[in-house]
Write a protein that holds these residues in place. Structure first.
Motif, PDB file in Angstrom:
ATOM      1  N   SER A 575      -3.584  18.612  29.043  1.00 33.47           N
ATOM      2  CA  SER A 575      -3.143  19.074  30.365  1.00 33.47           C
ATOM      3  C   SER A 575      -2.409  20.411  30.302  1.00 33.47           C
ATOM      4  O   SER A 575      -2.002  20.944  31.337  1.00 33.47           O
ATOM      5  N   ALA A 576      -2.240  20.951  29.090  1.00 35.78           N
ATOM      6  CA  ALA A 576      -1.517  22.220  28.945  1.00 35.78           C
ATOM      7  C   ALA A 576      -2.308  23.355  29.573  1.00 35.78           C
ATOM      8  O   ALA A 576      -3.543  23.393  29.539  1.00 35.78           O
ATOM      9  N   GLU A 577      -1.571  24.306  30.130  1.00 35.16           N
ATOM     10  CA  GLU A 577      -2.181  25.459  30.783  1.00 35.16           C
ATOM     11  C   GLU A 577      -2.712  26.466  29.766  1.00 35.16           C
ATOM     12  O   GLU A 577      -3.664  27.206  30.048  1.00 35.16           O
ATOM     13  N   GLY A 578      -2.108  26.509  28.604  1.00 37.51           N
ATOM     14  CA  GLY A 578      -2.538  27.427  27.560  1.00 37.51           C
ATOM     15  C   GLY A 578      -1.730  27.216  26.294  1.00 37.51           C
ATOM     16  O   GLY A 578      -0.783  26.413  26.252  1.00 37.51           O
ATOM     17  N   PHE A 579      -2.103  27.964  25.227  1.00 33.58           N
ATOM     18  CA  PHE A 579      -1.472  27.799  23.920  1.00 33.58           C
ATOM     19  C   PHE A 579      -1.105  29.171  23.372  1.00 33.58           C
ATOM     20  O   PHE A 579      -1.948  30.075  23.302  1.00 33.58           O
ATOM     21  N   LEU A 580       0.162  29.305  22.970  1.00 32.90           N
ATOM     22  CA  LEU A 580       0.664  30.565  22.439  1.00 32.90           C
ATOM     23  C   LEU A 580       0.997  30.374  20.963  1.00 32.90           C
ATOM     24  O   LEU A 580       1.806  29.511  20.613  1.00 32.90           O
ATOM     25  N   PHE A 581       0.346  31.174  20.112  1.00 36.98           N
ATOM     26  CA  PHE A 581       0.596  31.090  18.668  1.00 36.98           C
ATOM     27  C   PHE A 581       1.582  32.180  18.279  1.00 36.98           C
ATOM     28  O   PHE A 581       1.484  33.325  18.747  1.00 36.98           O
ATOM     29  N   LEU A 582       2.516  31.831  17.370  1.00 37.18           N
ATOM     30  CA  LEU A 582       3.557  32.780  16.988  1.00 37.18           C
ATOM     31  C   LEU A 582       3.930  32.574  15.527  1.00 37.18           C
ATOM     32  O   LEU A 582       4.159  31.445  15.082  1.00 37.18           O
ATOM     33  N   MET A 583       4.002  33.668  14.791  1.00 36.88           N
ATOM     34  CA  MET A 583       4.535  33.623  13.426  1.00 36.88           C
ATOM     35  C   MET A 583       6.054  33.712  13.477  1.00 36.88           C
ATOM     36  O   MET A 583       6.626  34.337  14.369  1.00 36.88           O
ATOM     37  N   ASP A 584       6.721  33.093  12.483  1.00 35.05           N
ATOM     38  CA  ASP A 584       8.183  33.077  12.518  1.00 35.05           C
ATOM     39  C   ASP A 584       8.807  34.415  12.120  1.00 35.05           C
ATOM     40  O   ASP A 584      10.036  34.558  12.171  1.00 35.05           O
ATOM     41  N   ASP A 585       7.973  35.398  11.748  1.00 37.32           N
ATOM     42  CA  ASP A 585       8.522  36.728  11.479  1.00 37.32           C
ATOM     43  C   ASP A 585       8.359  37.653  12.680  1.00 37.32           C
ATOM     44  O   ASP A 585       8.519  38.868  12.574  1.00 37.32           O
ATOM     45  N   THR A 586       8.023  37.058  13.823  1.00 34.14           N
ATOM     46  CA  THR A 586       7.847  37.807  15.070  1.00 34.14           C
ATOM     47  C   THR A 586       8.728  37.185  16.147  1.00 34.14           C
ATOM     48  O   THR A 586       8.704  35.961  16.342  1.00 34.14           O
ATOM     49  N   ILE A 587       9.491  37.999  16.817  1.00 31.26           N
ATOM     50  CA  ILE A 587      10.404  37.510  17.857  1.00 31.26           C
ATOM     51  C   ILE A 587       9.756  37.703  19.228  1.00 31.26           C
ATOM     52  O   ILE A 587       9.275  38.790  19.552  1.00 31.26           O
ATOM     53  N   LEU A 588       9.765  36.633  19.998  1.00 36.11           N
ATOM     54  CA  LEU A 588       9.137  36.646  21.318  1.00 36.11           C
ATOM     55  C   LEU A 588      10.200  36.819  22.400  1.00 36.11           C
ATOM     56  O   LEU A 588      11.066  35.957  22.573  1.00 36.11           O
TER      57      LEU A 588
END
Length: 761
Positions: A575-588
């Motif tokens: 049911s999720a609208e989308g998926f965001l992938f993130l590396m832990d060496d990148t600040i969002l």
């Protein structure tokens, strides 16, 4: 008295011994023998004592009123063993006409009903000056005999007894619940609206209609839509309306204590057309309707409350399935809800109007009506004369269970009054009140018919229909003001309002987006911190790392092929609208993502050194093999994916590389992403090669959202530098977090974009 020795029965008769007096040596008087021989006397004495005790208890019960009844109510609640008798009577009730008061011919549509125990207060005198409204004062045994107020109709105990209402027989002499007589008197004399108040409140600007909807139809009616609490969460059955009006640290009397800590604002509201707000609950400034727990724990003993609410906040309605505490201090009842005015008599005094409110709200749904809560309409003065906790005992013991019971209750009866009587019966059976209130309900309904009241028509329950999903266009936003308050023991400043408002916006925007984060650093030092940071914003935060950690809910994944783990996560959150992938060496910097289109792909295709094209000629064997594998895979793609890729990649002698530190896949691209992962299968395609290939196959780069174009990016950074970080971009890379100290430093600099983050450190 003489007693024969039992041993004599076995001996020959001796005439000389018959005249001997009783001797202690001639008889063994041990206790068992004595008890057995005098058993009938013991039983007789016990029965006499029990009978006297029972008579004494019943005598006290008949005169004690509220406290004894409340005790029985509490006991029955715990045992649930009551079996009341359902009253039977003829619904064809003869009319009762006022022939005893000087006001028999008087008629008015708008009445103010108030209980009086002392001489007229200044507030009550002001009520008589409100144009178009008739004040009706109801006396009790505490009211002075010479009570009088110009402009008010006063009903003494003696006059109440002469009105021939059935309910009078059930009312205690010294309680405000005698207002029930006043309601009937007002209806008998033409009432269409009844304003239920106490004698310590001043109507703001002396205008009841300033905020209340006094007219629901006709020229004076406000034809408008009303903000309504969302019914999206089916498990929510009660709300604290004070939060909506700017006071999250205050709660109303009748709110279950287990709900006091739920102080979050609404993420969104819906709307409903006005016209059926038959019960209208006003907010009170100064001393709002609070329980004794709040009153005795939130201020010094001799300091009066002077709490203010947001007078500009919009009124708010309650949908079917959600309730709110309703009192007798500041409430308007329209004629369609007059049946709900009855104040129970078998519960403690400070529980009576709250139980009435919940009872009335449930029945209100049967006629399609609803409760609306209004901004401050009165100012009530704190006399520092609080009532004891014992007067609320029925509330704190029963109210949570009562609300759940009422929401679940259903009736197959075909007339409103039959439903009301049935609910009263079941509430007595469940121990929420006693059989006395069941009989009182029957008397009340008969009296309503006797004064000419017409039963409203029934309507089907909305909560039994399938609930339509709340679309984006149906979601209405309102961020309450945060009025300064010290009633949680801390000072709160006005700027908190905007900060909380921003948090609500971010949560609303990303609350259905799943964040998937890969941790290259030590998860035992950072996993919880990352969840704490981003979990406030996103639907959930999934942690991946090269090693699994069950205790920290970290799942195993290999960074070089991390894309192969994503399909199972996509399937987990359908049911999720989308998926965001993130590396832990990148600040969002999530506050800069609000304008991004969540229906598009996001990736760093315009970020130099993150997205690059490598010529195969002269490159290492690794690049050559990766390019060969990509070409092989492209030829097996479905038509639409293959066409997209070949249109987007014209140079077949180069290989597109993306470090893929951050990217977003919306729901409608998930099937294509999964198909591409399945096509890869066991092929050795690196994450940095696979992700750009997938994106170029799924859509044209010109359709990608440009949210990451302004990302602050370097390939390598010697150490974290506050001068490198910027709160004005969507993301920052690289940034190293390997300890709690690193995390605290990060939070402090990110607070430039989200000041509430400082609460985490």
């Amino acid at each position: 008295m003489f007693v024969q020795d039992p041993s004599d029965a076995q001996k020959p008769h001796n005439p000389k011994s018959r005249n001997k007096p009783f001797s202690i040596h001639s008889k063994n008087l041990d206790f068992p023998t004595w008890a057995s021989e005098n058993l009938y006397k013991i039983i007789t004495i016990i029965l006499l004592i029990t009978t006297v005790a029972a008579l004494f208890f019943l005598r006290n019960y008949s005169t004690a009123g509220g406290d004894s009844a409340a005790l029985l109510c509490l006991q029955s609640t715990q045992s649930h063993s009551m079996h009341p008798k359902l009253p039977q009577f003829n619904w064809n009730i003869p009319r009762i006409v006022d022939e005893v008061t000087p006001f028999s011919s008087f008629r008015s549509e708008k009445w103010i009903v108030v209980s009086v125990s002392d001489y007229p207060s200044d507030s009550l005198t002001k009520l008589t000056k409100i144009k178009g409204w008739q004040v009706l004062a109801i006396g009790n045994s505490k009211t002075p005999k010479d009570w009088n107020l110009k402009g008010a109709i006063y009903l003494s105990l003696e006059m109440q007894a002469q009105l021939e209402f059935r309910v009078v027989d059930y009312l205690p002499y010294d309680s405000y619940v005698r207002k029930t007589v006043g309601y009937l008197f007002a209806i008998q004399h033409g009432a269409q609206k009844i304003y239920d108040v106490d004698d310590r409140g001043n109507v703001i600007d002396n205008d009841i209609g300033k905020h209340f909807d006094v007219d629901l139809f006709g020229e004076g009616a406000r034809q408008e839509v009303i903000l309504q609490y969302s019914h999206e969460n089916p498990n929510r059955t009660i709300v604290n309306p004070y939060i909506h009006f700017g006071q999250r640290s205050v709660w109303p009397r009748g709110l279950p204590l287990e709900n006091v800590g739920k102080i979050g604002h609404e993420e969104f509201y819906t709307e409903i057309f006005g016209g059926k707000q038959y019960i209208q609950q006003g907010i009170s400034n100064g001393l709002p309707d609070v329980d004794s727990v709040f009153y005795f724990t939130r201020k010094p003993e001799l300091e009066p409350f002077d709490i203010r609410f947001d007078e500009n906040a919009p009124k708010v309605a309650l949908p079917q399935g959600i309730m709110v505490p309703v009192n007798s201090f500041n409430t308007i009842f329209h004629s369609s809800a007059f049946w709900g005015l009855m104040l129970p008599v078998s519960v403690s005094s400070m529980a009576s109007d709250v139980l009435r409110g919940y009872f009335a709200q449930r029945i209100l749904w049967e006629i399609g009506g609803y409760v609306v809560v209004y901004p401050p309409t009165v100012h009530r003065y704190d006399r520092i004369e609080a009532y004891p906790f014992s007067e609320e005992k029925d509330l704190h013991v029963n109210v949570g269970r009562l609300i759940k019971f009422l929401v679940d209750w259903r009736s197959s009866k075909h007339r409103l009054f039959e439903k009301i009587l049935e609910l009263s019966y079941v509430m007595a059976e469940e121990g929420f009140w006693t059989e006395k209130d069941l009989q009182f309900t029957a008397a009340w309904l008969q009296d309503l018919l006797a004064v000419g009241y017409q039963q409203p028509r029934l309507m089907s329950l909305e909560i039994d229909r399938p609930r339509a999903s709340i679309g984006h266009g149906d979601r209405k936003e309102f961020v309450p003001r945060k009025i300064p308050s010290v009633h949680l023991g801390v000072e709160e400043i006005g700027t908190v309002n905007n900060e909380i408002g921003n948090l609500i916006k971010w949560r609303k925007n990303f609350g259905n987006v799943v964040l998937i984060m890969f941790c290259s650093g030590p998860v035992e030092r950072t996993a919880l911190e990352w969840r704490l940071l981003y979990g406030r914003i996103f639907k959930t935060v999934i942690m991946l790392s090269k090693e699994k950690n069950v205790d920290l809910a970290v799942e195993q994944g290999q960074l070089d092929y991390v894309y192969k783990y994503l399909p199972k996560l996509f399937d987990r959150y359908t049911s999720a609208e989308g998926f965001l992938f993130l590396m832990d060496d990148t600040i969002l910097n999530y506050w800069n993502l609000l304008q991004a289109d969540k229906s598009k792909l996001w990736i760093t295709n315009k970020v130099n050194k993150s997205w690059t094209s490598v010529s195969i000629a002269g490159s290492s064997d690794w690049y050559v093999k990766q390019a060969e594998t990509v070409n092989k895979l492209v030829n097996t793609m479905p038509a639409h994916l293959q066409v997209n890729y070949k249109e987007n990649v014209k140079d077949h002698q180069s290989l597109t590389i993306c470090n893929s530190e951050v990217f977003y896949v919306p729901r409608h691209f998930v099937p294509d992403f999964i198909d591409l992962v399945n096509l890869v299968g066991d092929l050795d395609i690196h994450h940095k090669v696979a992700i750009p290939m997938f994106f170029l196959a799924m859509d044209s780069p010109q359709n990608f959202d440009s949210v990451f174009d302004s990302m602050k990016y370097k390939q390598k950074l010697q150490s974290n530098s506050t001068s490198f970080y910027s709160p004005g971009v969507a993301a920052v890379h690289p940034w190293n977090v390997s300890s709690e100290q690193d995390f605290i430093k990060l939070i402090r600099i990110m607070a430039a974009g989200d000041p509430l983050l400082m609460e985490l450190v």
